[in-house]
Design a protein around this motif. Structure first.
Motif, PDB file in Angstrom:
ATOM      1  N   LYS A 187      -3.673 -11.638  -1.041  1.00 50.31           N
ATOM      2  CA  LYS A 187      -3.772 -11.625   0.422  1.00 50.31           C
ATOM      3  C   LYS A 187      -4.659 -12.752   0.944  1.00 50.31           C
ATOM      4  O   LYS A 187      -5.585 -12.540   1.723  1.00 50.31           O
ATOM      5  CB  LYS A 187      -4.277 -10.267   0.922  1.00 50.31           C
ATOM      6  CG  LYS A 187      -3.298  -9.128   0.672  1.00 50.31           C
ATOM      7  CD  LYS A 187      -3.746  -7.843   1.326  1.00 50.31           C
ATOM      8  CE  LYS A 187      -2.707  -6.746   1.108  1.00 50.31           C
ATOM      9  NZ  LYS A 187      -3.085  -5.473   1.762  1.00 50.31           N
ATOM     10  N   ASN A 245       0.782 -11.237  -2.159  1.00 53.27           N
ATOM     11  CA  ASN A 245       0.677 -11.535  -0.731  1.00 53.27           C
ATOM     12  C   ASN A 245       0.071 -12.902  -0.444  1.00 53.27           C
ATOM     13  O   ASN A 245      -0.846 -13.049   0.362  1.00 53.27           O
ATOM     14  CB  ASN A 245      -0.143 -10.451  -0.022  1.00 53.27           C
ATOM     15  CG  ASN A 245       0.555  -9.108  -0.012  1.00 53.27           C
ATOM     16  OD1 ASN A 245       0.406  -8.320  -0.947  1.00 53.27           O
ATOM     17  ND2 ASN A 245       1.323  -8.827   1.025  1.00 53.27           N
ATOM     18  N   TYR A 292       5.138 -10.130  -3.361  1.00 48.01           N
ATOM     19  CA  TYR A 292       5.060 -10.663  -1.992  1.00 48.01           C
ATOM     20  C   TYR A 292       4.645 -12.131  -1.973  1.00 48.01           C
ATOM     21  O   TYR A 292       3.676 -12.527  -1.323  1.00 48.01           O
ATOM     22  CB  TYR A 292       4.087  -9.832  -1.145  1.00 48.01           C
ATOM     23  CG  TYR A 292       4.572  -8.428  -0.845  1.00 48.01           C
ATOM     24  CD1 TYR A 292       5.430  -8.173   0.235  1.00 48.01           C
ATOM     25  CD2 TYR A 292       4.168  -7.361  -1.636  1.00 48.01           C
ATOM     26  CE1 TYR A 292       5.866  -6.886   0.505  1.00 48.01           C
ATOM     27  CE2 TYR A 292       4.602  -6.067  -1.380  1.00 48.01           C
ATOM     28  CZ  TYR A 292       5.453  -5.834  -0.302  1.00 48.01           C
ATOM     29  OH  TYR A 292       5.890  -4.552  -0.044  1.00 48.01           O
TER      30      TYR A 292
END
Length: 352
Positions: free
Chosen positions: A201, A222, A246
């Motif tokens: 992320k 992410n 992701y």
């Protein structure tokens, strides 16, 4: 090799319970007559449990600053407050601190007094998640074993900040604002015993440079990673758990045999742009490929060993160890091809 990996992981994840058992053995020997002394030392804003005299609970108290810490304290809980600064004064007598939890406060880099953290010579665990840091704080205690900095605003890692942290086993930087430019070839230099690195992320477009060679767990979910460089994992020969969910990986972004790595036991490539299953190693045990663009599965092509040889030598040969396969969210229609089951005889679950 696998036994050594799982032994190391066990030490990483169960270390807290080991500490608890060790500390409680000390508490059992304490004279209850000393409890009143411990209570009198306790800051009025906090709670000092008599049965846990080395711990100081100051969490969820609406504090705006850190109270004076008694000398006996090993474990300091300050999470869920409004603290903005870390100054030297409250820690003047706290020479035995092992654990500080400052999660969910309002600490900025300018609010950390220069050198205050590095003076905590015995500190092993530092939690600064959910604050307002814009860069990794420095300097840090040289004995640190875990550093958790998730969910800040970190976009910069100062040069050499990790160079003396030889004991660090876990570094968590997930959900920050790191770009590729923040991760230079020497960023992680000195982290010789790092086991888990979490950079999920963030805003990475490339695989990070110079991951410490002893890393077992690498989490890069992410981000916006498109390409795995050729022979990337040869520099981290012990990597066991790899998460790339992701991202923006396509078939063209994965070199031939890019994930055919004998050390990897758990490979997660969910929510990417793959149209086919990349070559895998016979040692792989868990494979997550859900929510890609895969239309079909050919077990003969996917099998990391020759099915003919596997049938000939059976369990005496190097049969694939895959136990879990996830393929849902693709364009694959059931039933599962028979050659998948013939190849992966240890499969316990297939999600399609």
């Amino acid at each position: 090799m696998i036994l050594k990996v799982y032994t190391s992981l066990l030490l990483l994840f169960l270390v807290n319970s080991v500490w608890t058992r060790t500390v409680r053995q000390v508490y059992d020997d304490l004279d209850p007559g000393h409890w009143s002394h411990y209570t009198s030392e306790c800051p009025q804003e906090c709670f000092c449990p008599p049965s846990f005299p080395n711990a100081l609970y100051c969490d969820n108290k609406g504090l705006k600053e850190i109270p004076p810490i008694p000398a006996r304290i090993w474990y300091l809980y300050l999470q869920n407050n409004q603290i903005e600064t870390i100054s030297e004064k409250p820690f003047a007598n706290a020479t035995h601190l092992r654990w500080i939890n400052l999660n969910k406060n309002k600490i900025t880099n300018s609010g950390i007094e220069n050198g205050v953290l590095s003076k905590l010579k015995r500190l092993l665990y530092l939690f600064l998640e959910d604050n307002e840091l814009e860069e990794v704080p420095a300097p840090l205690p040289v004995g640190l074993e875990q550093l958790r900095l998730a969910r800040n605003k970190i976009s910069k890692i100062p040069e050499g900040v990790f160079s003396h942290l030889e004991n660090l086993t876990m570094l968590d930087l997930h959900q920050n604002s790191l770009l590729d430019s923040a991760l230079q070839s020497d960023t992680f230099q000195g982290l010789n015993n790092l086991m888990q690195l979490n950079i999920a992320k963030n805003s990475l477009k490339k695989m990070p440079l110079s991951i410490p060679a002893n890393t077992l767990q690498l989490f890069l979910d992410n981000n916006s990673i498109e390409v795995i460089p050729e022979n990337y994992f040869s520099a981290i020969p012990k990597v066991t758990f790899l998460r790339l969910n992701y991202n923006k990986l396509s078939d063209d972004g994965i070199p031939p045999n890019g994930f055919n790595v004998s050390s990897i036991l758990d490979l997660q490539l969910s929510h990417n742009q793959l149209t086919k299953i990349p070559p895998i190693n016979a040692h792989l045990e868990h494979l997550h490929l859900d929510h890609n663009k895969i239309k079909s599965v050919n077990g003969t092509q996917m099998c990391p060993v020759s099915i003919a040889l596997e049938e000939e030598y059976g369990y005496y040969g190097n049969i694939p160890r895959l136990r879990y396969l996830r393929l849902d969210g693709n364009e694959i229609q059931p039933p599962i091809p028979l050659d998948i089951m013939i190849c992966f005889r240890l499969l316990q679950a297939v999600v399609i």
